[in-house]
Write an enzyme that holds these catalytic residues in place. Sequence first.
Site, PDB file in Angstrom:
ATOM      1  N   CYS A  69      32.089 -80.036  -3.756  1.00 23.87           N
ATOM      2  CA  CYS A  69      30.938 -79.698  -3.505  1.00 23.87           C
ATOM      3  C   CYS A  69      30.559 -79.532  -2.051  1.00 23.87           C
ATOM      4  CB  CYS A  69      29.776 -80.610  -4.144  1.00 23.87           C
ATOM      5  SG  CYS A  69      28.179 -80.327  -3.779  1.00 23.87           S
ATOM      6  N   CYS A 180      29.703 -72.578  -1.374  1.00 25.03           N
ATOM      7  CA  CYS A 180      29.173 -73.331  -2.407  1.00 25.03           C
ATOM      8  C   CYS A 180      30.182 -73.155  -3.434  1.00 25.03           C
ATOM      9  CB  CYS A 180      27.627 -72.876  -2.751  1.00 25.03           C
ATOM     10  SG  CYS A 180      26.874 -73.822  -4.492  1.00 25.03           S
TER      11      CYS A 180
END
Length: 228
Positions: A69, A180
């Site tokens: 992440c 992302c």
Amino acid sequence: MIGIFDSGVGGLCSLKEYRRLIPRESIVYLGDRKNAPYGTKSKKEVIDLAKRNVRVLQEMGAERILIACCTASSVYRYLNADEKAIVFPIIAPAALEAARIGNRITVISTEHTASSHVFKEEIRRISSDADVTELAAQQLVAMVERGARDGNLTEDDGKLLDSLATRIIALSPKALILGCTHFSHLEGEIAKRVYPTVIVNAAKLGARALANERRSVISERRGRLTFM
Ligand code: DGL
């Protein structure tokens, strides 16, 4: 055993890549959907969530933890020494690869990651005169969590990607970092809209970098076993 975490399905791209490279190592995956999205949260909230995820995975037996992440990786510097020793953040491998491709780089990410400027800082450490633009594309996270995937978009999803691509093309980058992990699920859709810009996938590169490290750990252990 390694642990992998993300706010949801983004990190599954890292898991798939890691599994492809090191098929036999056990993996525990934490997709923290209860607290998603991370990208709109404050720095303190993201730090607290990252710390909690590290603790949970450690308690489950993970000896190394991939932060799959970018938002959570962006708060790496705020972790304590013990946490830093066990986690593997995914910003640097993508920054390195983008800097290798060219000097003009665009990064698309969550709001949190874009405003932290973590990618710009990391790229500039490697290439001080790099021209880096960071764009927040938070809406893509919800789109992916709703089920949008390469080859499976609604008309509205397509329009959103078209308008994002128009902004990217106007910047004429050599490399586009998918900053992302959720965006990995849309890599093909994004790539065809921004062609010939080269796509740099932070989720996959992070998994590859950790796999390289683990290969030597695993073969060292095997060596020790053979020796005994
Ligand atoms: N997949 C995450 C990232 O790489 C976070 C997405 C979100 O929860 O906003 O940044």
